[in-house]
Design an enzyme around this catalytic site. Sequence first.
Site, PDB file in Angstrom:
ATOM      1  N   THR A   2       3.247 -19.304 -20.581  1.00  0.00           N
ATOM      2  CA  THR A   2       4.579 -19.918 -20.412  1.00  0.00           C
ATOM      3  C   THR A   2       5.079 -21.112 -21.414  1.00  0.00           C
ATOM      4  O   THR A   2       4.243 -21.583 -21.873  1.00  0.00           O
ATOM      5  CB  THR A   2       4.992 -20.119 -18.953  1.00  0.00           C
ATOM      6  OG1 THR A   2       6.451 -19.983 -18.870  1.00  0.00           O
ATOM      7  CG2 THR A   2       4.243 -21.353 -18.390  1.00  0.00           C
ATOM      8  N   GLY A 157      10.741 -19.664 -27.469  1.00  0.00           N
ATOM      9  CA  GLY A 157      10.396 -18.256 -27.278  1.00  0.00           C
ATOM     10  C   GLY A 157      10.449 -17.367 -28.358  1.00  0.00           C
ATOM     11  O   GLY A 157      10.071 -16.372 -28.431  1.00  0.00           O
ATOM     12  N   CYS A 160       6.581 -18.151 -29.919  1.00  0.00           N
ATOM     13  CA  CYS A 160       5.385 -18.045 -29.024  1.00  0.00           C
ATOM     14  C   CYS A 160       5.615 -16.631 -28.258  1.00  0.00           C
ATOM     15  O   CYS A 160       6.370 -16.355 -27.589  1.00  0.00           O
ATOM     16  CB  CYS A 160       5.299 -18.862 -27.607  1.00  0.00           C
ATOM     17  SG  CYS A 160       3.963 -18.724 -26.465  1.00  0.00           S
ATOM     18  N   THR A 163       6.255 -16.570 -24.205  1.00  0.00           N
ATOM     19  CA  THR A 163       7.403 -17.037 -23.857  1.00  0.00           C
ATOM     20  C   THR A 163       8.604 -16.117 -23.977  1.00  0.00           C
ATOM     21  O   THR A 163       8.636 -15.718 -25.234  1.00  0.00           O
ATOM     22  CB  THR A 163       7.619 -18.467 -24.413  1.00  0.00           C
ATOM     23  OG1 THR A 163       6.447 -19.435 -23.989  1.00  0.00           O
ATOM     24  CG2 THR A 163       8.769 -19.222 -23.963  1.00  0.00           C
TER      25      THR A 163
END
Length: 173
Positions: A2, A157, A160, A163
Site C-alpha cells: 500500500t 498510484g 505503483c 497502490t
Amino acid sequence: MTTIVSVRRGRQVALGGDGQVTLGAVVAKASARKVRRLYHDKVLAGFAGGTADAFTLFERFEAKLEKHQGHLLRSAVELAKDWRTDRILRRLEAMLVVADHEATLIITGAGDVIEPEQGLAAIGSGGAYAQAAARALLENTNLGPAETVAKALTIAGDICIYTNQVHVIEQLD
C-alpha cells in the site's frame, strides 16, 4: 502492499492511504480503510503491511495512548519496545505512521521509532513515490496538508501497481 503518506504544515497535519489490498497477484479489495483516528480523534494512524497484523498494532497502540494520556512519542516508544521483545508481536509484518499536532512518527517492526525530517513521512510499496511527490509539492506550492497528501497518493498510484486511486485522508487542524 500500500501507500501511506503524512504531511505537516505548522500544526496542521494530514495522513492518507490508498485502499488496495492484494493477495498475491490478485486485488482482493479496493476500498480498505488503512487510516484511522485514535485517542479521541487527536491522533492519526495509518498502516502498511499485513492487514491483520496492522489491526493488532492499532489496538496495542491505542491502548498505549490511553495509558499515557495521548502522549504520542511515549506511546510509540512503549509500543516499539513491546513489538521488539514480545515473541508473537515480533512476527507481525506491518509499519505504522502516527501523527498528532506536535509530531509525526514512523514505527517499524524492528522496534524503531523515527521522527522524519520536514514533517513528511511515507511507507509502503508506493511510499518513496509519494514522499518524492509530497516533498516537491511542499517546496513548490502553497497547498495544504490534505491536498498535498491527495496529490502525492494520486502520483504514487499512477506508478505503483500495489497502490490504487481510492484514498482515505484525515486531517488535524
